[in-house]
Design a protein around this motif. Structure first.
Motif, mmCIF file in Angstrom:
data_model
loop_
_atom_site.group_PDB
_atom_site.id
_atom_site.type_symbol
_atom_site.label_atom_id
_atom_site.label_comp_id
_atom_site.label_asym_id
_atom_site.label_seq_id
_atom_site.Cartn_x
_atom_site.Cartn_y
_atom_site.Cartn_z
ATOM 1 N N ASP A 206 0.832 -1.205 0.000
ATOM 2 C CA ASP A 206 0.000 0.000 0.000
ATOM 3 C C ASP A 206 0.864 1.251 0.000
ATOM 4 O O ASP A 206 0.588 2.224 -0.718
ATOM 5 C CB ASP A 206 -0.929 -0.008 1.212
ATOM 6 C CG ASP A 206 -1.955 -1.123 1.144
ATOM 7 O OD1 ASP A 206 -2.641 -1.231 0.113
ATOM 8 O OD2 ASP A 206 -2.061 -1.890 2.114
ATOM 9 N N ARG A 209 2.359 1.608 -3.504
ATOM 10 C CA ARG A 209 1.400 2.059 -4.528
ATOM 11 C C ARG A 209 1.180 3.562 -4.427
ATOM 12 O O ARG A 209 1.105 4.260 -5.433
ATOM 13 C CB ARG A 209 0.066 1.323 -4.367
ATOM 14 C CG ARG A 209 0.118 -0.143 -4.757
ATOM 15 C CD ARG A 209 -1.276 -0.754 -4.788
ATOM 16 N NE ARG A 209 -1.179 -2.210 -4.802
ATOM 17 C CZ ARG A 209 -1.333 -2.988 -3.741
ATOM 18 N NH1 ARG A 209 -1.636 -2.450 -2.564
ATOM 19 N NH2 ARG A 209 -1.205 -4.293 -3.835
ATOM 20 N N VAL A 210 1.076 4.063 -3.221
ATOM 21 C CA VAL A 210 0.830 5.495 -3.029
ATOM 22 C C VAL A 210 2.052 6.317 -3.427
ATOM 23 O O VAL A 210 1.927 7.399 -3.995
ATOM 24 C CB VAL A 210 0.400 5.787 -1.571
ATOM 25 C CG1 VAL A 210 0.205 7.289 -1.359
ATOM 26 C CG2 VAL A 210 -0.903 5.046 -1.248
ATOM 27 N N THR A 211 3.251 5.799 -3.181
ATOM 28 C CA THR A 211 4.468 6.530 -3.573
ATOM 29 C C THR A 211 4.769 6.387 -5.061
ATOM 30 O O THR A 211 5.639 7.077 -5.588
ATOM 31 C CB THR A 211 5.692 6.042 -2.784
ATOM 32 O OG1 THR A 211 5.926 4.655 -3.073
ATOM 33 C CG2 THR A 211 5.508 6.244 -1.291
ATOM 34 N N VAL A 230 -4.831 2.988 -5.882
ATOM 35 C CA VAL A 230 -4.202 3.950 -4.976
ATOM 36 C C VAL A 230 -5.196 4.400 -3.905
ATOM 37 O O VAL A 230 -4.856 4.507 -2.726
ATOM 38 C CB VAL A 230 -3.642 5.152 -5.764
ATOM 39 C CG1 VAL A 230 -3.190 6.262 -4.803
ATOM 40 C CG2 VAL A 230 -2.475 4.714 -6.647
ATOM 41 N N SER A 233 -5.567 1.776 -1.356
ATOM 42 C CA SER A 233 -4.360 1.719 -0.535
ATOM 43 C C SER A 233 -4.343 2.849 0.486
ATOM 44 O O SER A 233 -3.971 2.647 1.646
ATOM 45 C CB SER A 233 -3.114 1.782 -1.420
ATOM 46 O OG SER A 233 -2.940 0.574 -2.135
ATOM 47 N N ILE A 234 -4.748 4.034 0.072
ATOM 48 C CA ILE A 234 -4.824 5.161 1.009
ATOM 49 C C ILE A 234 -5.804 4.851 2.136
ATOM 50 O O ILE A 234 -5.546 5.150 3.318
ATOM 51 C CB ILE A 234 -5.218 6.459 0.272
ATOM 52 C CG1 ILE A 234 -4.045 6.965 -0.565
ATOM 53 C CG2 ILE A 234 -5.684 7.530 1.262
ATOM 54 C CD1 ILE A 234 -4.384 8.166 -1.437
ATOM 55 N N ALA A 245 -9.847 7.960 5.010
ATOM 56 C CA ALA A 245 -9.121 8.633 3.927
ATOM 57 C C ALA A 245 -9.594 10.063 3.727
ATOM 58 O O ALA A 245 -8.795 10.955 3.401
ATOM 59 C CB ALA A 245 -9.277 7.838 2.637
ATOM 60 N N PRO A 250 -5.274 13.940 -0.657
ATOM 61 C CA PRO A 250 -4.380 12.967 -1.316
ATOM 62 C C PRO A 250 -2.906 13.319 -1.160
ATOM 63 O O PRO A 250 -2.064 12.435 -0.973
ATOM 64 C CB PRO A 250 -4.835 13.023 -2.780
ATOM 65 C CG PRO A 250 -6.286 13.385 -2.699
ATOM 66 C CD PRO A 250 -6.372 14.353 -1.557
ATOM 67 N N TRP A 253 -1.764 12.295 2.282
ATOM 68 C CA TRP A 253 -1.563 10.848 2.369
ATOM 69 C C TRP A 253 -0.310 10.432 1.622
ATOM 70 O O TRP A 253 0.395 9.507 2.049
ATOM 71 C CB TRP A 253 -2.794 10.103 1.849
ATOM 72 C CG TRP A 253 -3.969 10.189 2.765
ATOM 73 C CD1 TRP A 253 -5.206 10.669 2.478
ATOM 74 C CD2 TRP A 253 -4.017 9.781 4.141
ATOM 75 N NE1 TRP A 253 -6.024 10.602 3.578
ATOM 76 C CE2 TRP A 253 -5.319 10.066 4.616
ATOM 77 C CE3 TRP A 253 -3.093 9.219 5.018
ATOM 78 C CZ2 TRP A 253 -5.710 9.790 5.932
ATOM 79 C CZ3 TRP A 253 -3.480 8.947 6.325
ATOM 80 C CH2 TRP A 253 -4.777 9.231 6.778
ATOM 81 N N ARG A 254 -0.004 11.111 0.532
ATOM 82 C CA ARG A 254 1.243 10.807 -0.181
ATOM 83 C C ARG A 254 2.441 11.132 0.715
ATOM 84 O O ARG A 254 3.416 10.367 0.790
ATOM 85 C CB ARG A 254 1.311 11.618 -1.481
ATOM 86 C CG ARG A 254 2.652 11.600 -2.209
ATOM 87 C CD ARG A 254 3.058 10.196 -2.653
ATOM 88 N NE ARG A 254 4.422 10.163 -3.160
ATOM 89 C CZ ARG A 254 4.739 10.244 -4.446
ATOM 90 N NH1 ARG A 254 3.793 10.373 -5.371
ATOM 91 N NH2 ARG A 254 5.997 10.188 -4.827
ATOM 92 N N ALA A 257 2.757 8.367 3.248
ATOM 93 C CA ALA A 257 3.359 7.176 2.645
ATOM 94 C C ALA A 257 4.849 7.383 2.396
ATOM 95 O O ALA A 257 5.659 6.471 2.607
ATOM 96 C CB ALA A 257 2.640 6.831 1.339
#
Length: 340
Positions: A206, A209-211, A230, A233-234, A245, A250, A253-254, A257
């Motif tokens: 997860d 995927r976000v990175t 994504v 995953s978040i 979330a 976003p 959250w990035r 991650a």
């Protein structure tokens, strides 16, 4: 030896490679999951044999003996070796036992500890034959191996997992499986420190995927059985912070991650520092990267100020399987070592 098939039998996947006249010509990856029942592992072996066909020799290394399907590691080695021997007909079958080399099935009694989780050394031996001074790092889906090579020899102190963990030569963190919160006490989120919720809500897949380091469809099952987008995953990462979330953007959250990804990389850097502290690796030795996470290994090399080489450059393979061979280095290594 005209044709050799190498097996690397793990707790999540069986990796197989065919070497023909000392060159890798075919690579296969199959799920095996012995923790869901030994029949899963047996089925994977049967499928690999059926798909790859006959060979003059089979060479086997493994890590699946660590699965909780087996009461002890020795019992796991014996069970796995028997499963292979029963399904390989008319070919010599050898099992990789580290420094002891390749052993026939009838010589396994008493050698179980040497066979257990020795796949890292097979790859390192292959590298040592080509690069006399190196730090070999294989990042798989679950673990990262760090193997010093000096004077054309594998100079790791540890043999089994316990010794390797204690000596900075093994870390239970990988590209996709494992705990994103390992070693993390606080994580920044939306301008505040977030104490982590230590539960199995998410995996490193997860995070990656976000990175952007892992495609949405890659890696195994998710922690909650939902999808691999994504956004999904978040949602899983948010639970690690006791949030939903929608409670952060976003971009936030990035950033969350990214912090977890850097924490993972710092944990590997700490092991490199431990190896340096005992002068295990020459200061100008390059990093040789292998495994599905070797793009991250290349970043580690840059951070360490070391040259980087991909193991794909060191495995003689046909161009169409070169990338898969680098992902499955131990299977390729035992096939090539058994080719003579």
């Amino acid at each position: 030896m005209a044709s050799v098939i190498g097996f690397d039998i793990g707790g999540a996947h069986l990796k197989a490679a065919r070497a023909s006249d000392g060159r890798i010509v075919e690579v296969l990856l199959l799920p095996c999951n012995p923790h869901y029942g030994v029949a899963r592992l047996e089925g994977a072996i049967e499928e690999a044999v059926a798909r790859l066909g006959a060979a003059d020799r089979f060479a086997v290394t493994m890590t699946a003996e660590l699965s909780d399907a087996f009461e002890t590691r020795a019992a796991g080695v014996t069970t796995i070796a028997s499963a292979v021997a029963q399904r390989v007909k008319g070919a010599q079958t050898l099992f990789y036992a580290g420094e002891a080399g390749l052993l026939p099935f009838d010589a396994l009694r008493g050698a179980e500890q040497a066979i257990a989780s020795a796949n890292w050394r097979a790859s390192a031996e292959l590298v040592a034959r080509r690069i006399p001074e190196a730090l070999f790092i294989d990042m798989g889906s679950t673990t990262t191996d760090l193997v010093p090579i000096r004077g054309g020899r594998v100079t790791a102190i540890g043999g089994g997992d316990a010794a390797r963990l204690a000596n900075g030569e093994l870390l239970y963190t990988g590209l996709s499986r494992g705990d994103p919160l390992a070693g993390v006490t606080l994580a920044p989120l939306a301008g505040r420190w977030a104490p982590p919720a230590r539960e199995s809500f998410a995996t490193m897949a997860d995070v990656r995927r976000v990175t952007g380091d892992l495609a949405a469809e890659d890696a195994g099952p998710t922690a909650d059985g939902r999808g691999k987008s994504v956004a999904e995953s978040i949602a899983r990462l948010a639970r690690l912070a006791g949030r939903d979330a929608a409670e952060a953007t976003p971009a936030q959250w990035r950033a969350f991650a990214d912090f977890l990804a850097r924490a993972q990389m710092r944990s590997i850097e700490d092991q490199i520092a431990l190896l340096r502290s005992r002068a295990a690796v020459a200061e100008d030795a390059p990093v040789i990267g292998a495994g599905v996470g070797r793009a991250l290994v290349a970043r580690l090399a840059l951070a360490e100020g070391r040259a980087y080489r991909d193991i794909a450059d060191l495995i003689d393979a046909t161009p169409d399987v070169a990338r898969d061979a680098a992902d499955s280095a131990p299977a390729c290594a035992v096939a090539l070592l058994a080719s003579g």
